[in-house]
Structures are given as structure tokens and as C-alpha cells.
Scaffold this motif. Structure first.
Motif, PDB file in Angstrom:
ATOM      1  N   GLY A 299       0.825  -1.201   0.000  1.00 46.11           N
ATOM      2  CA  GLY A 299       0.000   0.000   0.000  1.00 46.11           C
ATOM      3  C   GLY A 299       0.845   1.229   0.000  1.00 46.11           C
ATOM      4  N   THR A 300       0.244   2.339  -0.270  1.00 49.80           N
ATOM      5  CA  THR A 300       0.957   3.602  -0.296  1.00 49.80           C
ATOM      6  C   THR A 300       0.556   4.438   0.905  1.00 49.80           C
ATOM      7  OG1 THR A 300      -0.757   4.614  -1.655  1.00 49.80           O
ATOM      8  CG2 THR A 300       1.115   3.622  -2.800  1.00 49.80           C
ATOM      9  N   GLY A 301       1.303   5.462   1.153  1.00 52.46           N
ATOM     10  CA  GLY A 301       1.006   6.371   2.248  1.00 52.46           C
ATOM     11  C   GLY A 301       0.918   7.787   1.725  1.00 52.46           C
ATOM     12  N   THR A 302       0.893   8.723   2.634  1.00 45.41           N
ATOM     13  CA  THR A 302       0.845  10.129   2.272  1.00 45.41           C
ATOM     14  C   THR A 302       2.019  10.837   2.928  1.00 45.41           C
ATOM     15  OG1 THR A 302      -0.563  10.642   4.170  1.00 45.41           O
ATOM     16  CG2 THR A 302      -1.678  10.101   2.086  1.00 45.41           C
ATOM     17  N   GLY A 303       2.179  12.110   2.598  1.00 45.36           N
ATOM     18  CA  GLY A 303       3.215  12.910   3.222  1.00 45.36           C
ATOM     19  C   GLY A 303       4.517  12.870   2.454  1.00 45.36           C
ATOM     20  N   THR A 304       5.588  13.212   3.141  1.00 46.52           N
ATOM     21  CA  THR A 304       6.911  13.361   2.542  1.00 46.52           C
ATOM     22  C   THR A 304       7.802  12.182   2.907  1.00 46.52           C
ATOM     23  OG1 THR A 304       6.711  15.754   2.755  1.00 46.52           O
ATOM     24  CG2 THR A 304       8.928  14.868   2.434  1.00 46.52           C
ATOM     25  N   ILE A 305       8.386  11.567   1.895  1.00 45.77           N
ATOM     26  CA  ILE A 305       9.373  10.512   2.097  1.00 45.77           C
ATOM     27  C   ILE A 305      10.672  10.981   1.449  1.00 45.77           C
ATOM     28  CG2 ILE A 305       9.988   8.101   1.635  1.00 45.77           C
ATOM     29  CD1 ILE A 305       7.621   8.433   3.569  1.00 45.77           C
ATOM     30  N   ALA A 306      11.772  10.886   2.161  1.00 48.46           N
ATOM     31  CA  ALA A 306      13.072  11.354   1.674  1.00 48.46           C
ATOM     32  C   ALA A 306      13.469  10.638   0.384  1.00 48.46           C
ATOM     33  CB  ALA A 306      14.139  11.119   2.738  1.00 48.46           C
ATOM     34  N   SER A 307      14.154  11.372  -0.491  1.00 45.40           N
ATOM     35  CA  SER A 307      14.652  10.729  -1.709  1.00 45.40           C
ATOM     36  C   SER A 307      15.622   9.633  -1.296  1.00 45.40           C
ATOM     37  CB  SER A 307      15.331  11.742  -2.625  1.00 45.40           C
ATOM     38  OG  SER A 307      16.471  12.285  -2.004  1.00 45.40           O
ATOM     39  N   GLY A 308      15.589   8.525  -2.020  1.00 43.19           N
ATOM     40  CA  GLY A 308      16.446   7.395  -1.692  1.00 43.19           C
ATOM     41  C   GLY A 308      15.793   6.394  -0.763  1.00 43.19           C
ATOM     42  N   LEU A 309      14.588   6.690  -0.284  1.00 45.90           N
ATOM     43  CA  LEU A 309      13.849   5.755   0.567  1.00 45.90           C
ATOM     44  C   LEU A 309      12.536   5.383  -0.094  1.00 45.90           C
ATOM     45  CD1 LEU A 309      14.083   7.185   4.221  1.00 45.90           C
ATOM     46  CD2 LEU A 309      15.392   5.316   3.219  1.00 45.90           C
ATOM     47  N   THR A 310      12.118   4.148   0.123  1.00 42.12           N
ATOM     48  CA  THR A 310      10.794   3.688  -0.279  1.00 42.12           C
ATOM     49  C   THR A 310      10.121   3.140   0.963  1.00 42.12           C
ATOM     50  OG1 THR A 310      11.575   3.083  -2.476  1.00 42.12           O
ATOM     51  CG2 THR A 310       9.517   2.078  -1.755  1.00 42.12           C
ATOM     52  N   VAL A 311       8.875   3.530   1.197  1.00 40.57           N
ATOM     53  CA  VAL A 311       8.121   3.030   2.346  1.00 40.57           C
ATOM     54  C   VAL A 311       6.891   2.307   1.815  1.00 40.57           C
ATOM     55  CG1 VAL A 311       6.927   3.619   4.489  1.00 40.57           C
ATOM     56  CG2 VAL A 311       8.926   4.936   3.775  1.00 40.57           C
ATOM     57  N   THR A 312       6.716   1.057   2.237  1.00 38.68           N
ATOM     58  CA  THR A 312       5.606   0.227   1.788  1.00 38.68           C
ATOM     59  C   THR A 312       4.887  -0.337   3.005  1.00 38.68           C
ATOM     60  OG1 THR A 312       6.934  -0.414  -0.126  1.00 38.68           O
ATOM     61  CG2 THR A 312       4.977  -1.732   0.328  1.00 38.68           C
ATOM     62  N   ASN A 313       3.565  -0.272   2.999  1.00 34.87           N
ATOM     63  CA  ASN A 313       2.779  -0.813   4.107  1.00 34.87           C
ATOM     64  C   ASN A 313       2.835  -2.334   4.123  1.00 34.87           C
ATOM     65  OD1 ASN A 313       1.932   1.771   4.785  1.00 34.87           O
ATOM     66  ND2 ASN A 313       0.153   1.662   3.459  1.00 34.87           N
ATOM     67  N   ILE A 314       2.785  -2.900   5.330  1.00 36.39           N
ATOM     68  CA  ILE A 314       2.679  -4.343   5.526  1.00 36.39           C
ATOM     69  C   ILE A 314       1.307  -4.608   6.137  1.00 36.39           C
ATOM     70  CG2 ILE A 314       3.599  -6.351   6.743  1.00 36.39           C
ATOM     71  CD1 ILE A 314       6.281  -4.824   6.916  1.00 36.39           C
ATOM     72  N   GLY A 315       0.590  -5.570   5.603  1.00 39.41           N
ATOM     73  CA  GLY A 315      -0.735  -5.890   6.119  1.00 39.41           C
ATOM     74  C   GLY A 315      -1.697  -4.753   5.870  1.00 39.41           C
ATOM     75  N   THR A 316      -2.433  -4.367   6.909  1.00 37.11           N
ATOM     76  CA  THR A 316      -3.430  -3.302   6.771  1.00 37.11           C
ATOM     77  C   THR A 316      -2.939  -1.978   7.341  1.00 37.11           C
ATOM     78  OG1 THR A 316      -4.481  -3.938   8.854  1.00 37.11           O
ATOM     79  CG2 THR A 316      -5.347  -4.952   6.834  1.00 37.11           C
ATOM     80  N   ALA A 317      -1.641  -1.857   7.579  1.00 40.45           N
ATOM     81  CA  ALA A 317      -1.078  -0.623   8.135  1.00 40.45           C
ATOM     82  C   ALA A 317      -1.198   0.528   7.137  1.00 40.45           C
ATOM     83  CB  ALA A 317       0.394  -0.825   8.487  1.00 40.45           C
ATOM     84  N   THR A 318      -1.206   1.738   7.665  1.00 40.60           N
ATOM     85  CA  THR A 318      -1.126   2.949   6.848  1.00 40.60           C
ATOM     86  C   THR A 318      -0.019   3.815   7.431  1.00 40.60           C
ATOM     87  OG1 THR A 318      -2.792   4.079   8.204  1.00 40.60           O
ATOM     88  CG2 THR A 318      -3.578   2.907   6.228  1.00 40.60           C
ATOM     89  N   HIS A 319       0.529   4.712   6.618  1.00 41.75           N
ATOM     90  CA  HIS A 319       1.599   5.577   7.119  1.00 41.75           C
ATOM     91  C   HIS A 319       1.510   6.975   6.517  1.00 41.75           C
ATOM     92  CE1 HIS A 319       3.528   4.277   3.320  1.00 41.75           C
ATOM     93  NE2 HIS A 319       4.165   5.438   3.403  1.00 41.75           N
ATOM     94  N   ILE A 320       2.093   7.925   7.258  1.00 39.59           N
ATOM     95  CA  ILE A 320       2.238   9.310   6.809  1.00 39.59           C
ATOM     96  C   ILE A 320       3.682   9.706   7.080  1.00 39.59           C
ATOM     97  CG2 ILE A 320       1.529  11.711   7.121  1.00 39.59           C
ATOM     98  CD1 ILE A 320      -1.144  10.604   8.256  1.00 39.59           C
ATOM     99  N   GLY A 321       4.381  10.197   6.061  1.00 39.80           N
ATOM    100  CA  GLY A 321       5.786  10.583   6.208  1.00 39.80           C
ATOM    101  C   GLY A 321       5.962  12.081   6.378  1.00 39.80           C
TER     102      GLY A 321
END
Length: 175
Positions: free
Chosen positions: A1-23
Motif C-alpha cells: 500500500g501507499t502512504g501520504t506525506g513526505t518521504i526522503a529521496s532514496g527511501l521507499t516506504v511500503t505498508n505491511i498488512g493493513t497498516a497505513t503511514h504518513i511521512g
């Protein structure tokens, strides 16, 4: 899944299960530079996020050579919210057509495996993978992955800073 907000260049953040994230970007706990903050919401045990770097191997030329010792380390600050310190999986992957892994904490095989007490306040950790000897062959990729996972439903924020791969040259000679 995808999240919202800002993620630093050079990083990828991917949800596991039903988690959500905001960077977001925040001042590092050390006061030096910034850290990547990821606010994570878990709906069940085993939820979390994968935080993965792009390859560091070609940054400024070939970084690691056969015979070198290498390890990854990262400064992590997290608050309470259902994350157990044991669930801070951190891995250095060296890929030559075969994956060579250096792991700090393996994710438990089932959510009920964890017996340690969860965090009850904000804590900071220096997570470091074990050193490994770089094998023969030419690497096409060297990445670092961190995977915080939850013991149940909850929410927390995790700040990641000073993420680095360190090398000790074979024979102690540095160019």
C-alpha cells in the motif's frame, strides 16, 4: 500500500498488512540534520512498514569490494504504540545474483511469538546489523531495509536518521 506525506529521496516506504503511514521530515534527535518520521497506524498484529534504501553501491563508484567487512546502522527513535524493540528488523542486503543478508532481528514467524514487553515511552536505539565479509563477485546492489512491525492494533511514530552502510577495507588500506 501507499502512504501520504513526505518521504526522503532514496527511501521507499511500503505498508505491511493493513497498516497505513504518513511521512514527514523532522529535526533529528541528535540535533544534527533531519530524520525521516513515519507515523504508522496498525489495525492488527504483524502490521508495519518496510523502509528500504535505494542501492548505495554505486554512490561515488563501487563502494564494497570482496574481502571488505560491511555493516549497516541507523538511529531510530520511536514512541510507545505496540512496537516491541525485538520487532525492529534491520537488514543489509548485498546482491551479486545471489542475496547475501546481514540481519539484526528476524521478524517472528507468527504475531504471537513475541514475549518481550512493548515500549511504554519514547525510546532511541542505535540498530546495527552484524558485520559480514563481502563475498567474491561483483555486486549490482547494496541496500538497507528496516521493518518495524506491531504486536497488535495501535499507532506510533518512528524517526529514522543517520542511516548508513559502513565498510572496513580488507587489509585496512583506504583509498
Amino acid at each position: 500500500g501507499t502512504g501520504t506525506g513526505t518521504i526522503a529521496s532514496g527511501l521507499t516506504v511500503t505498508n505491511i498488512g493493513t497498516a497505513t503511514h504518513i511521512g514527514s521530515s523532522v529535526t533529528a534527535a541528535s540535533g544534527i540534520g533531519n530524520a525521516q518520521r513515519i507515523a504508522i497506524t496498525s489495525n492488527a498484529a504483524g502490521d508495519g512498514v518496510d523502509i528500504t534504501t535505494t542501492s548505495v553501491h554505486a554512490s561515488g563508484g563501487t563502494f564494497l569490494s570482496p574481502g571488505d567487512e560491511a555493516f549497516a546502522q541507523v538511529m531510530v527513535t520511536l514512541n510507545s504504540g505496540g512496537i516491541y524493540p525485538r520487532n525492529l528488523f534491520t537488514r543489509l542486503t548485498y546482491f551479486t545474483g545471489t542475496n547475501y543478508l546481514s540481519l539484526l532481528f528476524e521478524v517472528p514467524s507468527t504475531a504471537g511469538d513475541e514475549k518481550a514487553l512493548p515500549l511504554t515511552a519514547t525510546r532511541s536505539f542505535l540498530l546495527r546489523t552484524p558485520k559480514f565479509i563481502v563475498p567474491a563477485g561483483t555486486a549490482s546492489s547494496v541496500t538497507v531495509k528496516m521493518r518495524p512491525t506491531f504486536a497488535g492494533a495501535g499507532a506510533c511514530s518512528i524517526d529514522i536518521g543517520n542511516l548508513e552502510v559502513r565498510r572496513i577495507r580488507s587489509g585496512g588500506v583506504y583509498a
